[in-house]
Design a protein around this motif. Structure first.
Motif: not given
Length: 94
Positions: A64-86
């Motif tokens: 939760x951020x600024x009364x909104x939701x940041x949706x994302x996925x995390x891949x620890x092996x690749x060290x990647x964060x993929x932002x999906x929606x706000x």
């Protein structure tokens, strides 16, 4: 090294619209993503810092951020964060 961030095309368009209308919100969003990158890097168990959805969406994390939701996925092996929606919180949790 912080996680690499990738952004969904639709989210990128949404962020560009936010940037043109509300630069302050865009700047705060960018700072929050940077903070999330650094937290993901040092956290071994992402569930302790980032919330997860119930099945079948358990691979998606949210914060939760600024009364909104940041949706994302995390891949620890690749060290990647993929932002999906706000989204407004009301649209996610009705």
């Amino acid at each position: 090294m912080a996680y690499t961030v990738t952004i969904e095309k639709d989210l990128n368009k949404k962020l560009e619209a936010i940037r043109s209308v509300n630069f302050k919100e865009y700047t705060l969003f960018s700072k929050k993503v940077e903070e999330m990158q650094n937290q993901a890097r040092i956290m071994k168990n992402h569930k302790t810092r980032f919330n997860a959805f119930d099945k079948p969406l358990q691979d998606f994390k949210w914060i939760e951020f600024n009364n909104k939701i940041i949706v994302f996925t995390i891949d620890p092996l690749k060290q990647e964060m993929h932002l999906c929606d706000y989204l407004p919180k009301e649209e996610v949790f009705e």
